[in-house]
Design a protein around this motif. Structure first.
Motif: not given
Lengths: 316, 318
Positions: A137-145, A247-257
């Motif tokens: 129906e077109g009601s969805v919104m895609v959002r990242h965590l 000292e460390a990295v954080i990423t929201p993407c498993p491909l980048c990970h």
């Protein structure tokens, strides 16, 4: 007949979930990699959701988003695959689809945008979905965590929930291209100077590192195309981060990970050793919120992040 | 009026071992562009500052440079939008190029990429066979207009992270310009052009969208995807990793609904290409030790037949 794909009891009636209700409910699209080689991302996301008091309802019958590759051969197929996923969310009374992968985010948002801005494309999608009784129906919104953490939970609230602050751990944010670019598809924050990850790092007691590599590409999509190119892209970005004191990295993407965690060793020949441990976004947030470290799958990483956590007295 | 401090990269390859920086202070109207500020600095303060420019209105593509770490046309960038609270604007030559003098760079690698793709029409028939000019319908021309708008400013090439580590990649501008001829109905060398751009590592585009900041809205990334689709449609270079990757990903999604990582890796490097497999093996082993190997076979998602229906409804027979 609607295409309801989860057990009946999980489906709600026409009542849409309310963001202000005690238990917030979201459609959850983990994507392929979190179900295959990065299971620790899936598990730590669910543990974090528990801590946050939100309910992530996995769209278990959803397909791959197309991962930019289906798009390379046939844009229509990529779009309709995602329309099918959105129809599943709608059938469950959910209008949020939460992703944990930058590539999923970008490609699913692009597909949704194409559907919403053209009746012709929406009709094409629904004529195919109709063959198995589904409709979007077109009601969805895609959002990242990442966006959910900031928009729905809020940085102040997040900060107040921290029981194990990161003691100023110097963390380099690595966004992953498809959560910021192209801006016309994402647009949640500036693609040239995003700061959502920095805000999260600060909220959980870490110190964000500012460096030129944070919005650059990890090369994951071309790892198998030509020897050494993706490896070198990782090496280049991690060199800059390391030189800026990360000292460390954080990423929201498993491909980048996969790329950052996997290719640093081979990149050392050209860029020198960097060995920066890389956290999935929910791993580090969950850790700060008190989820036991041994539940977060940190032992699955090629560059063991527990070493720096022990050094900084964050875990025993 | 406002005071602007241009913090400029200075270097002359003929005399300098290393670059240095100069700060030039000038008073400019608040609406002035960075290019006009540079012109003022050159005219009023230091005539030796070197940079390329011609049209001053985003048509010639000469004045692309790095402004506060962001590459773009100086003539399209108002000072107001980039100066910090102290009025400072940092100006550097385009990245991914060898500096020649100050903001002027050696453009040769960029032009070489163009020359290789023979950027002129090569019709299959002879001019003499046409009484009038070769006609193109408005619909056919519409496909080419965006790509033909390229002013060859090299902003996208300077922004490309693949070029930055491997200059053998054709880069976004050249591929977008190749598209302009590949899709031209008057051209007779479609397959040859596709083969050439594939040789120049079409599939090394990492999908990063860094080139989405094209000052002329050519959207090189979308043109790159168009050329990839044409490659597969025409069946050009199908034994190369790029097309193999695209096809195996589609195959596994059609079969299981998911992108099956193990099958995709084997299908891309080649199931019987043991040399290539040896190269990916060490990382695979390191992942296996950590229990991070993707499963060898994937269980299809529930209602995977729906996914098959989508593919079968939309697949274009080749």
């Amino acid at each position: 007949m609607s295409s309801t794909l989860l057990p009946e009891e999980q489906a709600t009636d026409s009542h849409r979930h309310s963001k202000s209700s005690e238990m917030r409910r979201y459609g959850f699209f983990p994507g392929c990699v979190a179900k295959e080689s990065c299971k620790e991302l899936f598990n730590s996301t669910m543990l974090l959701a528990d801590k946050l008091g939100i309910e992530l309802i996995e769209l278990t019958a959803a397909s791959c988003c197309g991962a930019s590759v289906v798009n390379d051969t046939n844009r229509d197929i990529a779009r309709v695959l995602n329309a099918r996923t959105y129809a599943q969310a709608e059938a469950l009374g959910l209008d949020d689809v939460i992703t944990i992968c930058s590539t999923c985010t970008g490609h699913m948002r692009a597909a949704n945008m194409e559907l919403l801005e053209s009746e012709e494309r929406m009709n094409q999608a629904n004529s195919i979905l109709g063959k198995f009784g589904a409709k979007y129906e077109g009601s969805v919104m895609v959002r990242h965590l990442l966006w959910l953490l900031i928009d729905d939970i809020g940085l102040d609230k997040l900060s107040s929930m921290v029981v194990r602050p990161l003691n100023g751990l110097r963390v380099a944010p690595f966004y992953g291209c498809h959560i910021i670019r192209p801006e016309k598809v994402n647009g949640w924050e500036s693609a040239r100077n995003p700061h959502s990850l920095e805000d999260i790092i600060t909220a959980i007691g870490g110190e964000p590192i500012d460096y030129a590599g944070k919005t650059r590409c990890c090369g994951f999509h071309i790892q198998l195309e030509k020897d050494g190119v993706a490896t070198s892209m990782v090496g280049q970005n991690m060199r800059i981060a390391k030189d800026r004191g990360a000292e460390a990295v954080i990423t929201p993407c498993p491909l980048c990970h996969l790329a950052l965690d996997g290719y640093q060793q081979d990149a050392a020949a050209r860029w020198g050793r960097t060995d920066l441990p890389t956290f999935h976004l929910p791993q580090l947030v969950a850790l700060a919120l008190g989820v036991p470290a041994e539940k977060l799958g940190l032992n699955k990483h090629l560059i063991d992040p527990r070493t720096i956590l022990v050094e900084r007295e964050l875990i025993a | 009026m406002a005071q602007v401090k241009l913090d400029i990269f200075r270097y002359d390859e003929a005399v300098d071992a290393v670059p240095h920086r100069d700060t030039v202070e000038i008073d400019v109207p608040i609406t002035m562009t960075v290019l006009d500020a540079l012109e003022t600095a050159k005219a009023e303060v230091d005539g030796s500052i070197s940079f390329r420019r011609s049209c001053r209105s985003a048509i010639c593509g000469s004045c692309s440079m790095n402004i506060n770490g962001v590459t773009g046309l100086a003539c399209k960038t108002p000072c107001k939008s980039v100066m910090n609270d102290d009025g400072v604007i940092q100006i550097d030559p385009m990245p991914n190029f060898q500096p020649m003098k100050d903001l002027v760079v050696h453009m040769d690698p960029f032009w070489d990429k163009y020359t290789r793709l023979k950027p002129y029409l090569q019709p299959a028939d002879r001019d003499e066979d046409h009484e009038l000019e070769r006609r193109v319908s408005p619909a056919d021309m519409k496909k080419l207009v965006d790509a033909a708008n390229c002013v060859m400013c090299a902003t996208c090439y300077a922004l490309c992270p693949v070029v930055s580590v491997d200059p053998s990649f054709a880069g976004p501008a050249a591929i977008a310009y190749a598209y302009r001829f590949i899709e031209d109905v008057r051209d007779g060398k479609r397959k040859e052009r596709l083969a050439q751009i594939n040789e120049d590592y079409l599939w090394l585009c990492a999908h990063c969208y860094a080139c989405s900041y094209c000052p002329k809205h050519v959207d090189p990334h979308d043109r790159i995807v168009d050329v990839k689709r044409a490659t597969i449609q025409e069946g050009v270079m199908m034994d190369h990793p790029g097309p193999r990757h695209a096809l195996v990903v589609n195959r596994t999604i059609k079969k299981t609904g998911m992108l099956a990582e193990t099958e995709v890796i084997l299908g891309t490097v080649g199931r019987f290409n043991f040399r290539a497999q040896l190269k990916v093996a060490p990382l695979g082993l390191r992942m296996a030790v950590k229990g991070k190997m993707p499963p060898p076979f994937l269980k299809p998602i529930p209602k995977a037949d729906e996914v098959r229906t989508i593919f079968e409804s939309l697949e274009v027979p080749t």
